[in-house]
Design a protein around this motif. Sequence first.
Motif, PDB file in Angstrom:
ATOM      1  N   GLU A  17       0.829  -1.206   0.000  1.00 22.09           N
ATOM      2  CA  GLU A  17       0.000   0.000   0.000  1.00 22.09           C
ATOM      3  C   GLU A  17       0.861   1.253   0.000  1.00 22.09           C
ATOM      4  N   PHE A  18       1.967   1.244   0.749  1.00 18.60           N
ATOM      5  CA  PHE A  18       2.885   2.382   0.733  1.00 18.60           C
ATOM      6  C   PHE A  18       3.437   2.610  -0.676  1.00 18.60           C
ATOM      7  N   ALA A  19       3.762   1.512  -1.380  1.00 16.52           N
ATOM      8  CA  ALA A  19       4.288   1.643  -2.743  1.00 16.52           C
ATOM      9  C   ALA A  19       3.254   2.258  -3.666  1.00 16.52           C
ATOM     10  N   GLU A  20       1.997   1.848  -3.527  1.00 16.62           N
ATOM     11  CA  GLU A  20       0.931   2.431  -4.350  1.00 16.62           C
ATOM     12  C   GLU A  20       0.803   3.930  -4.053  1.00 16.62           C
ATOM     13  N   ARG A  21       0.834   4.289  -2.797  1.00 20.31           N
ATOM     14  CA  ARG A  21       0.725   5.705  -2.431  1.00 20.31           C
ATOM     15  C   ARG A  21       1.909   6.496  -2.965  1.00 20.31           C
ATOM     16  N   HIS A  22       3.110   5.926  -2.834  1.00 21.49           N
ATOM     17  CA  HIS A  22       4.318   6.596  -3.334  1.00 21.49           C
ATOM     18  C   HIS A  22       4.229   6.815  -4.842  1.00 21.49           C
ATOM     19  N   LEU A  23       3.784   5.793  -5.553  1.00 20.93           N
ATOM     20  CA  LEU A  23       3.714   5.885  -7.009  1.00 20.93           C
ATOM     21  C   LEU A  23       2.675   6.906  -7.457  1.00 20.93           C
ATOM     22  N   ARG A  24       1.637   7.057  -6.673  1.00 18.76           N
ATOM     23  CA  ARG A  24       0.578   8.025  -7.003  1.00 18.76           C
ATOM     24  C   ARG A  24       0.911   9.439  -6.539  1.00 18.76           C
ATOM     25  N   GLY A  25       2.096   9.606  -5.909  1.00 18.91           N
ATOM     26  CA  GLY A  25       2.532  10.933  -5.505  1.00 18.91           C
ATOM     27  C   GLY A  25       2.140  11.330  -4.104  1.00 18.91           C
ATOM     28  N   ASP A  26       1.599  10.396  -3.312  1.00 22.42           N
ATOM     29  CA  ASP A  26       1.238  10.696  -1.936  1.00 22.42           C
ATOM     30  C   ASP A  26       2.478  10.581  -1.035  1.00 22.42           C
ATOM     31  N   THR A  27       2.421  11.220   0.109  1.00 20.73           N
ATOM     32  CA  THR A  27       3.559  11.213   1.030  1.00 20.73           C
ATOM     33  C   THR A  27       3.599   9.929   1.835  1.00 20.73           C
ATOM     34  N   VAL A  28       4.783   9.310   1.861  1.00 22.49           N
ATOM     35  CA  VAL A  28       5.036   8.153   2.714  1.00 22.49           C
ATOM     36  C   VAL A  28       6.311   8.454   3.492  1.00 22.49           C
ATOM     37  N   GLY A  29       6.221   8.483   4.798  1.00 27.66           N
ATOM     38  CA  GLY A  29       7.351   8.898   5.623  1.00 27.66           C
ATOM     39  C   GLY A  29       8.446   7.847   5.721  1.00 27.66           C
ATOM     40  N   ASP A  30       9.692   8.306   5.871  1.00 27.13           N
ATOM     41  CA  ASP A  30      10.821   7.395   6.038  1.00 27.13           C
ATOM     42  C   ASP A  30      10.643   6.506   7.268  1.00 27.13           C
ATOM     43  N   GLY A  31      10.110   7.077   8.334  1.00 29.90           N
ATOM     44  CA  GLY A  31       9.912   6.300   9.548  1.00 29.90           C
ATOM     45  C   GLY A  31       8.961   5.137   9.341  1.00 29.90           C
ATOM     46  N   ASP A  32       7.911   5.376   8.573  1.00 36.03           N
ATOM     47  CA  ASP A  32       6.952   4.310   8.291  1.00 36.03           C
ATOM     48  C   ASP A  32       7.606   3.192   7.473  1.00 36.03           C
ATOM     49  N   LEU A  33       8.445   3.580   6.512  1.00 36.77           N
ATOM     50  CA  LEU A  33       9.127   2.569   5.701  1.00 36.77           C
ATOM     51  C   LEU A  33      10.129   1.786   6.535  1.00 36.77           C
ATOM     52  N   LEU A  34      10.883   2.496   7.380  1.00 36.13           N
ATOM     53  CA  LEU A  34      11.905   1.830   8.185  1.00 36.13           C
ATOM     54  C   LEU A  34      11.275   0.806   9.131  1.00 36.13           C
ATOM     55  N   THR A  35      10.114   1.122   9.670  1.00 38.57           N
ATOM     56  CA  THR A  35       9.426   0.177  10.542  1.00 38.57           C
ATOM     57  C   THR A  35       9.141  -1.132   9.820  1.00 38.57           C
ATOM     58  N   GLU A  36       8.835  -1.047   8.536  1.00 38.09           N
ATOM     59  CA  GLU A  36       8.482  -2.247   7.776  1.00 38.09           C
ATOM     60  C   GLU A  36       9.698  -3.061   7.340  1.00 38.09           C
ATOM     61  N   ILE A  37      10.864  -2.425   7.198  1.00 35.24           N
ATOM     62  CA  ILE A  37      12.027  -3.154   6.660  1.00 35.24           C
ATOM     63  C   ILE A  37      13.099  -3.451   7.695  1.00 35.24           C
ATOM     64  N   GLU A  38      13.011  -2.869   8.897  1.00 31.82           N
ATOM     65  CA  GLU A  38      14.137  -2.966   9.822  1.00 31.82           C
ATOM     66  C   GLU A  38      14.422  -4.395  10.261  1.00 31.82           C
ATOM     67  N   ASP A  39      13.410  -5.264  10.292  1.00 30.25           N
ATOM     68  CA  ASP A  39      13.648  -6.649  10.684  1.00 30.25           C
ATOM     69  C   ASP A  39      14.448  -7.430   9.644  1.00 30.25           C
ATOM     70  N   CYS A  40      14.634  -6.860   8.462  1.00 31.46           N
ATOM     71  CA  CYS A  40      15.437  -7.523   7.430  1.00 31.46           C
ATOM     72  C   CYS A  40      16.922  -7.501   7.753  1.00 31.46           C
ATOM     73  N   PHE A  41      17.336  -6.605   8.630  1.00 28.29           N
ATOM     74  CA  PHE A  41      18.762  -6.380   8.874  1.00 28.29           C
ATOM     75  C   PHE A  41      19.205  -7.141  10.124  1.00 28.29           C
ATOM     76  N   LEU A  42      20.055  -8.131   9.919  1.00 32.38           N
ATOM     77  CA  LEU A  42      20.500  -9.017  10.984  1.00 32.38           C
ATOM     78  C   LEU A  42      22.022  -9.010  11.086  1.00 32.38           C
ATOM     79  N   GLU A  43      22.517  -8.888  12.293  1.00 29.38           N
ATOM     80  CA  GLU A  43      23.955  -9.049  12.563  1.00 29.38           C
ATOM     81  C   GLU A  43      24.140 -10.325  13.377  1.00 29.38           C
ATOM     82  N   ARG A  44      25.057 -11.182  12.896  1.00 30.15           N
ATOM     83  CA  ARG A  44      25.218 -12.488  13.537  1.00 30.15           C
ATOM     84  C   ARG A  44      26.639 -12.995  13.330  1.00 30.15           C
ATOM     85  N   ASP A  45      27.314 -13.320  14.432  1.00 32.38           N
ATOM     86  CA  ASP A  45      28.682 -13.862  14.372  1.00 32.38           C
ATOM     87  C   ASP A  45      29.616 -12.967  13.556  1.00 32.38           C
TER      88      ASP A  45
END
Length: 269
Positions: free
Chosen positions: A149-177
Amino acid sequence: MTRPVLIFDSGLGGLTVLREARYLLPDEPLLYVADDAAFPIGRWPEPELKARLLALFERLIEAHQPKAVVIACNTAFTLAGSDLRSAHPDVPFVGTVPAIKPAAEQTSSGLISVLATPGTVRRTYTRSLIDSFASQCHVRLVGSDLLAEFAERHLRGDTVGDGDLLTEIEDCFLERDGKRTDIIVLACTHYPFLANRFRKIAPWPVDWLDPAEAIARQLMRVVGDAHPRSAGRIQDRAIFTSQPDNPALERLLAGFGLTLLKGGSPAFD
């Protein structure tokens, strides 16, 4: 009747695939179909969604006689791709699955994340890809309810905040060993529209795997030799299942070389 290549998605995400398909197959007529009336499809119960997809494609294929179909949606293809191929054996289907195999081949750290819709994350198909191609890696599956939904809003020119995006992707980043995630698979065709935003807010650099080019190359293999290209270029078209009367959407689609069909479609009347 000119037989188009039909590119299907739940919304605007498949435009990433259409863009690559037009580049590789510039003379093929393209028909873009968005089931926006059901968007976001990742929230549908699986039995209802599968039944909807099978019924929708029955009408689409009868109405438009496509020479090939691209399902530019991980959720739709991993759920219904096998049934669609069985129901329409004369139509080549090109599917979209998470790019886990190339991620496993390219990773240096062995830490991979798959950013997807919740439906793709929980699908057995996704787990089987990991078992088959990435068993030597640590693969983290991250499901987002909101990114499409954020991508659809972004593509249509609506505002999507960096904080909202970071909340959705931050679990992708893992540090291990002492190692870090170095590849993130974009397992939804909507997500590449946000890739530049992801790069800016990511806690460290990673490779973001966009499947669009690989999908288009598979389409080229399917139609390139078996079907001669059209002699003359015709206007590419788009159908949205909600049948919107939306000038802003028409302008957006025109930027992708598409004319929005309005006033009903043989597939939905």
